[in-house]
Scaffold this active site. Structure first.
Site, PDB file in Angstrom:
ATOM      1  CB  SER A 124      -0.816  -0.043   1.208  1.00 18.07           C
ATOM      2  OG  SER A 124      -1.296   1.226   1.632  1.00 18.07           O
ATOM      3  CE1 TYR A 148      -3.825  -2.800   5.704  1.00 22.36           C
ATOM      4  CE2 TYR A 148      -3.454  -0.589   5.338  1.00 22.36           C
ATOM      5  CZ  TYR A 148      -3.681  -1.751   4.616  1.00 22.36           C
ATOM      6  OH  TYR A 148      -3.821  -2.156   3.510  1.00 22.36           O
ATOM      7  CE  LYS A 152      -1.370  -4.519   3.482  1.00 20.36           C
ATOM      8  NZ  LYS A 152      -1.825  -5.797   2.916  1.00 20.36           N
TER       9      LYS A 152
HETATM   10  P1  NAD Z   1     -10.931  -6.975   1.099  1.00 22.20           P
HETATM   11  O1  NAD Z   1     -11.384  -7.276   2.379  1.00 22.20           O
HETATM   12  O2  NAD Z   1     -11.932  -6.911   0.197  1.00 22.20           O
HETATM   13  O3  NAD Z   1     -10.202  -8.328   0.616  1.00 22.20           O
HETATM   14  C1  NAD Z   1      -9.291  -9.023   1.486  1.00 22.20           C
HETATM   15  C2  NAD Z   1     -10.010 -10.586   1.614  1.00 22.20           C
HETATM   16  O4  NAD Z   1      -8.953 -11.362   2.263  1.00 22.20           O
HETATM   17  C3  NAD Z   1     -11.362 -10.793   1.931  1.00 22.20           C
HETATM   18  O5  NAD Z   1     -12.090 -11.605   1.185  1.00 22.20           O
HETATM   19  C4  NAD Z   1     -11.116 -11.517   3.203  1.00 22.20           C
HETATM   20  O6  NAD Z   1     -12.275 -12.507   3.673  1.00 22.20           O
HETATM   21  C5  NAD Z   1      -9.969 -12.369   3.277  1.00 22.20           C
HETATM   22  N1  NAD Z   1      -8.998 -12.449   4.459  1.00 22.20           N
HETATM   23  C6  NAD Z   1      -8.596 -11.641   5.313  1.00 22.20           C
HETATM   24  N2  NAD Z   1      -7.915 -12.289   6.339  1.00 22.20           N
HETATM   25  C7  NAD Z   1      -7.821 -13.582   5.640  1.00 22.20           C
HETATM   26  C8  NAD Z   1      -6.915 -14.894   6.349  1.00 22.20           C
HETATM   27  N3  NAD Z   1      -6.659 -14.800   7.746  1.00 22.20           N
HETATM   28  N4  NAD Z   1      -7.081 -15.880   5.732  1.00 22.20           N
HETATM   29  C9  NAD Z   1      -7.810 -16.055   4.468  1.00 22.20           C
HETATM   30  N5  NAD Z   1      -8.588 -15.016   3.948  1.00 22.20           N
HETATM   31  C10 NAD Z   1      -8.445 -13.513   4.685  1.00 22.20           C
HETATM   32  O7  NAD Z   1      -9.664  -6.204   0.937  1.00 22.20           O
HETATM   33  P2  NAD Z   1      -9.157  -5.485  -0.338  1.00 22.20           P
HETATM   34  O8  NAD Z   1      -9.660  -3.992  -0.630  1.00 22.20           O
HETATM   35  O9  NAD Z   1      -9.501  -6.324  -1.731  1.00 22.20           O
HETATM   36  O10 NAD Z   1      -7.597  -5.564  -0.340  1.00 22.20           O
HETATM   37  C11 NAD Z   1      -6.833  -6.587  -0.658  1.00 22.20           C
HETATM   38  C12 NAD Z   1      -5.324  -6.361  -0.310  1.00 22.20           C
HETATM   39  O11 NAD Z   1      -5.083  -5.111  -0.624  1.00 22.20           O
HETATM   40  C13 NAD Z   1      -5.157  -6.136   1.435  1.00 22.20           C
HETATM   41  O12 NAD Z   1      -4.006  -6.921   1.769  1.00 22.20           O
HETATM   42  C14 NAD Z   1      -5.298  -4.786   1.651  1.00 22.20           C
HETATM   43  O13 NAD Z   1      -4.461  -4.251   2.849  1.00 22.20           O
HETATM   44  C15 NAD Z   1      -4.233  -4.295   0.305  1.00 22.20           C
HETATM   45  N6  NAD Z   1      -4.670  -2.752  -0.009  1.00 22.20           N
HETATM   46  C16 NAD Z   1      -6.173  -2.488  -0.231  1.00 22.20           C
HETATM   47  C17 NAD Z   1      -6.330  -0.964  -0.576  1.00 22.20           C
HETATM   48  C18 NAD Z   1      -7.940  -0.655  -0.685  1.00 22.20           C
HETATM   49  O14 NAD Z   1      -7.908   0.753  -0.680  1.00 22.20           O
HETATM   50  N7  NAD Z   1      -8.630  -1.386  -0.862  1.00 22.20           N
HETATM   51  C19 NAD Z   1      -5.123  -0.138  -0.609  1.00 22.20           C
HETATM   52  C20 NAD Z   1      -3.918  -0.571  -0.354  1.00 22.20           C
HETATM   53  C21 NAD Z   1      -3.710  -1.923  -0.243  1.00 22.20           C
HETATM   54  C1  WQD Z   2      -9.468   9.573   0.687  1.00 19.39           C
HETATM   55  C2  WQD Z   2      -9.815  11.086   1.178  1.00 19.39           C
HETATM   56  C3  WQD Z   2     -10.202  11.671   3.501  1.00 19.39           C
HETATM   57  C4  WQD Z   2     -13.975   9.632   3.698  1.00 19.39           C
HETATM   58  C5  WQD Z   2      -6.817   4.626   3.070  1.00 19.39           C
HETATM   59  C6  WQD Z   2      -5.873   4.137   4.024  1.00 19.39           C
HETATM   60  C7  WQD Z   2      -4.793   3.340   2.960  1.00 19.39           C
HETATM   61  C8  WQD Z   2      -5.285   2.794   1.680  1.00 19.39           C
HETATM   62  C9  WQD Z   2      -6.532   3.240   1.124  1.00 19.39           C
HETATM   63  C10 WQD Z   2      -5.191   0.460   2.393  1.00 19.39           C
HETATM   64  C11 WQD Z   2      -9.142  11.500   2.268  1.00 19.39           C
HETATM   65  C12 WQD Z   2     -11.416  12.080   2.691  1.00 19.39           C
HETATM   66  C13 WQD Z   2     -12.843   9.900   3.389  1.00 19.39           C
HETATM   67  C14 WQD Z   2     -14.929  10.401   3.947  1.00 19.39           C
HETATM   68  C15 WQD Z   2     -13.628  12.192   3.572  1.00 19.39           C
HETATM   69  N1  WQD Z   2      -5.754   1.456   2.195  1.00 19.39           N
HETATM   70  N2  WQD Z   2     -12.588  11.449   2.908  1.00 19.39           N
HETATM   71  N3  WQD Z   2     -14.886  11.530   4.005  1.00 19.39           N
HETATM   72  O1  WQD Z   2      -7.272   7.872   3.430  1.00 19.39           O
HETATM   73  O2  WQD Z   2      -6.271   8.059   1.275  1.00 19.39           O
HETATM   74  O3  WQD Z   2      -6.516   5.841   2.370  1.00 19.39           O
HETATM   75  O4  WQD Z   2      -7.542   3.778   2.099  1.00 19.39           O
HETATM   76  O5  WQD Z   2      -3.946   0.469   2.124  1.00 19.39           O
HETATM   77  O6  WQD Z   2      -4.020   2.663   3.988  1.00 19.39           O
HETATM   78  O7  WQD Z   2      -5.647   4.999   4.768  1.00 19.39           O
HETATM   79  O8  WQD Z   2      -8.499   6.967   1.753  1.00 19.39           O
HETATM   80  O9  WQD Z   2     -11.068   6.898   0.892  1.00 19.39           O
HETATM   81  O10 WQD Z   2     -10.305   6.839   3.515  1.00 19.39           O
HETATM   82  O11 WQD Z   2      -9.839   8.838   1.946  1.00 19.39           O
HETATM   83  O12 WQD Z   2     -13.695  13.456   3.327  1.00 19.39           O
HETATM   84  O13 WQD Z   2     -16.037   9.923   4.586  1.00 19.39           O
HETATM   85  O14 WQD Z   2     -11.401  11.257   1.459  1.00 19.39           O
HETATM   86  O15 WQD Z   2      -9.993  12.615   4.502  1.00 19.39           O
HETATM   87  O16 WQD Z   2      -8.591  12.968   2.008  1.00 19.39           O
HETATM   88  P1  WQD Z   2      -7.081   7.303   2.245  1.00 19.39           P
HETATM   89  P2  WQD Z   2     -10.092   7.177   2.054  1.00 19.39           P
END
Ligand code: NAD
Ligand code: WQD
Length: 338
Positions: A124, A148, A152
């Site tokens: 991330s 969190y 990572k």
């Molecule tokens: P999500 O929660 O939709 O998907 C994660 C999946 O992993 C879920 O289906 C959950 O049931 C499964 N899971 C969790 N713990 C588990 C375990 N111990 N064993 C087996 N399955 C398990 O989330 P996502 O948005 O698809 O994110 C996927 C990955 O990407 C995560 O590692 C997250 O940290 C990373 N990520 C997401 C974002 C985002 O904004 N969505 C941003 C950066 C990184």
């Molecule tokens: C985006 C912008 C908020 C909600 C997070 C995690 C990051 C990554 C992605 C996994 C910001 C603003 C949001 C609301 C708002 N996940 N906001 N009202 O914070 O960039 O990242 O998700 O790795 O680790 O921190 O994403 O979508 O939460 O926010 O004003 O109700 O929207 O302040 O500026 P963020 P976000």
């Protein structure tokens, strides 16, 4: 290749499954369904016309992983499984270190035992901490501001050590910026339980009348309109980035490579609201609220290394992100009214 997707029924995993199948790969999903539903497999099968095995299991269960890796003849793993709610990680750090760090350790042990050494990991942009300069390139110093993010970082460090010790590994660490939107079919998308933490699903639910109004967290940042700026990337582009990364690591020399997956373009919260209203002809009422703890003013990627080394760049614009989010929200509403 035959690829195991941990977290394969989740938001990102399901879109990557569709992208892999459309480019000729075979997938097996491995998920404990902690934050997803097995019905996603039916939808993926409808999209792809292909049967997709689902193993319901936990990545902390090494025997279940070894069994899945051998039974399905797996050649590579894409590791999405993890918990991702920043606030929850502050309140329950043990749960996060256990699930994310111990879970990943269990996964790499099982992979090593089975001789599967090709791995793509979901990292991330949170690993960049407070930006010291923008755009963020992969050489920017890393740090964490919450448990969190620290999981990572710890996993990235663990993978770096593993790659240094054994050059047979082929590992891609992908640092995602802000994935949004949904598949063109409207069948899969982001549907968080409870009140969404992230901006785009919150906007969709306000537009649908499921939530009353959006709270804009701060309008006094040092940005053009005072609201936070982020690098939103269409989930289908992000998924294509995984296919490119997997296809690349099996051909190149380094045991570990790191790529940003972003667009390089920043949009503010108010840009997002305005675009969502315009593209979908809906209203998104909002009010300005205090800043959210831990938020930074601006965060966006340099996507240049991925463009150069993976031959991948994001293709879809903000309008496409807003349109697909709304289309998915509407199919959800139709299903719920059935
Ligand atoms: P999500 O929660 O939709 O998907 C994660 C999946 O992993 C879920 O289906 C959950 O049931 C499964 N899971 C969790 N713990 C588990 C375990 N111990 N064993 C087996 N399955 C398990 O989330 P996502 O948005 O698809 O994110 C996927 C990955 O990407 C995560 O590692 C997250 O940290 C990373 N990520 C997401 C974002 C985002 O904004 N969505 C941003 C950066 C990184
Ligand atoms: C985006 C912008 C908020 C909600 C997070 C995690 C990051 C990554 C992605 C996994 C910001 C603003 C949001 C609301 C708002 N996940 N906001 N009202 O914070 O960039 O990242 O998700 O790795 O680790 O921190 O994403 O979508 O939460 O926010 O004003 O109700 O929207 O302040 O500026 P963020 P976000």
């Amino acid at each position: 290749m035959n690829i195991l997707l941990t977290g394969g029924t989740g938001y990102i995993g399901s879109h990557v499954a569709a992208a892999l199948i459309s480019t000729g790969h075979e997938v097996v999903c491995f998920d404990n369904l902690a934050n997803s539903d097995a019905v996603v497999i039916d939808r993926l099968e409808a999209i792809t016309g292909t049967a997709i095995p689902l193993v319901v299991g936990d990545i902390r269960d090494g025997d279940a992983l070894r069994h899945a890796l051998t039974e399905h003849g797996v050649e590579a793993v894409i590791h999405f499984a993890g918990l991702k709610a920043v606030g929850e990680s502050v309140a329950q750090p043990i749960k996060y270190y256990d699930n994310n760090v111990r879970g990943t350790l269990s996964l790499v042990e099982a992979m090593a035992d089975c001789g599967v050494k090709t791995l793509v990991f979901s990292s991330s942009a949170t690993v960049y901490g407070e930006p010291r300069y923008l755009p963020l390139d992969e050489s920017h110093p890393t740090s964490a501001t919450n448990p969190y993010g620290r999981t990572k970082l710890m996993i990235e460090e663990m993978l770096t050590d593993i790659a240094a010790a054994d050059p047979d590994w082929r590992i891609a660490t992908l640092r995602y910026f802000n994935p949004v939107g949904a598949h063109d079919s409207g069948l899969i998308g982001e549907n968080p339980n409870g009140i969404p933490n992230n901006l785009m699903p919150f906007i969709s639910r306000v537009a649908a009348g499921r939530l009353a109004e959006l709270s804009v967290f701060g309008n006094d940042y040092d940005t053009p309109d005072g609201t936070g700026v982020r690098d939103y990337i269409h989930i289908v582009d992000l998924a294509d980035g995984h296919v490119a990364a997997l296809d690349t690591i099996v051909k190149i020399e380094p045991a570990l490579s790191t790529w940003n997956l972003g667009t390089g373009q920043g949009y503010s919260v108010l840009d997002m609201v305005e675009a969502f209203e315009r593209v979908n002809s809906v209203r998104v009422p909002y009010r300005v609220a205090p800043r959210r703890d831990g938020d930074v003013a601006s965060c966006y990627a340099s996507p240049e290394r991925a463009a150069r080394e993976l031959g991948w760049t994001a293709q879809r614009d903000l309008e496409a992100m807003c349109a697909s989010s709304w289309s998915f929200e509407r199919t959800l509403a139709m299903r719920n009214s059935d």
